[in-house]
Each structure stands twice: as structure tokens, then as C-alpha cells.
Write an enzyme that holds these catalytic residues in place. Sequence first.
Site, mmCIF file in Angstrom:
data_model
loop_
_atom_site.group_PDB
_atom_site.id
_atom_site.type_symbol
_atom_site.label_atom_id
_atom_site.label_comp_id
_atom_site.label_asym_id
_atom_site.label_seq_id
_atom_site.Cartn_x
_atom_site.Cartn_y
_atom_site.Cartn_z
ATOM 1 N N SER A 1 8.619 -3.381 3.510
ATOM 2 C CA SER A 1 8.625 -4.240 2.317
ATOM 3 C C SER A 1 9.602 -3.772 1.242
ATOM 4 O O SER A 1 9.935 -4.532 0.340
ATOM 5 C CB SER A 1 7.217 -4.332 1.720
ATOM 6 O OG SER A 1 6.848 -3.113 1.116
ATOM 7 N N LYS B 1 5.936 -0.462 -4.731
ATOM 8 C CA LYS B 1 6.731 -1.645 -5.073
ATOM 9 C C LYS B 1 7.593 -1.308 -6.299
ATOM 10 O O LYS B 1 7.471 -0.248 -6.895
ATOM 11 C CB LYS B 1 5.842 -2.854 -5.409
ATOM 12 C CG LYS B 1 4.848 -3.259 -4.335
ATOM 13 C CD LYS B 1 5.498 -3.880 -3.124
ATOM 14 C CE LYS B 1 4.440 -4.239 -2.057
ATOM 15 N NZ LYS B 1 5.065 -4.623 -0.783
#
Length: 199
Positions: free
Chosen positions: A40, A95
Amino acid sequence: MNPRWQKILKEYAEALIVALVLAFFIRSFVVQAFKIPSGSMLQTLQIGDHLLVNRFVYGLKIPFTDIFIVEFSDPEFQDVIVFEFPQDPSKDFIKRVIGVPGDVIEIKNKEVWRNGKKLNEPYVQHTDPRIIPRRDIFGPIKVPEGKYFVMGDNRDESYDSRFWGFVDRNKILGKAWIIYWSWNGFKKIRWNRIGKLIH
């Protein structure tokens, strides 16, 4: 038992206890190791990267709690952070911060806008040419106080704030700092990534 051996065993036991206390202190307050399990955050972070997370930069917490003893600074726009996943606190996610408290975030056909300005994001990659609502068209939405809007750099393959909402300030574990080891399976060590600072 021989007094000499008793003395040696006692010294080893004391050294072991000190080492365990130091390891606990360092992991709780200073740095934590983290392994990248998914794609990701490609291309910034590769699957198999092992990195150190700076737990000290945002403040000190009481171990095993979300309670800050002292706060030093807040996460900033574009920091790469590790946090407890809101839908399952037993999992840690990594993230990039795209929205801090007060920011207005909007996504128009894959392009991210922050406070009315389109972001220049050289770290982002897209793997799917399709425009999909919610993933590629989102908002505008204002980030509440004490919350953060985060996204993966591999935008078309990231499960992030677009889908499950904001990250609480007190659930942030630290800022990604440096890659200390990286490999793709047992055969390929990525020597060029070891020691790389994370931006």
C-alpha cells in the site's frame, strides 16, 4: 554450588534484567521495529522493508495506554506514520498524513486537493486507470480536531481514510524514520535500501 559460579550466574542474571529493562524502555518510548507486509505504500516502502519508527518525536505515552505523559509536536502534513488501525487496534498500519486537523480534503479523478490547492505528490503511484467513486472521487471533507486523514502512496491499492475514516491523535504510535533491513524473500537482500531515511 561453587561460590565462584554463584557470582558468575548472579552477574549474568543482573545483566539480563538490565538488558530487558532497557529493551522495554527503548521500545516503549524511543523506537519500535516495524515490517512492511503489503504494497500500500509502494514505491516509497517495499514489501519486506524493515524500519524503525520514532516513538519519541510526537510525545511520550504511558506504556500500554493511549495517555500522553508529554506531547512534543503534532504529526505534520506528509509525515509517514504508524498507528493502530481504527477497525482493529491489534493491527498497526502505516500511511502518509494528507490532512491535519482543520484541513479540507477532496479527491477529484485521483488528484488530491488540500484546502483548495492541488497537491504535488511525486511519491504517489497509480496502477489502475479506472475512475472509481470513493477511491478516486471523494469529499470535500474537513478533518476534525484531534484527527488525521491518511492515505497510502500506492493510491489504487491502499485501504485508508477514504474507506474507514480518520486516525485519532492518541492512536498514532510514531513517525517512520529509517530502513534498517530490506529483502525480497531469502535470496535477495536490497542493500541499496538499508539505511535509507523515510520521507
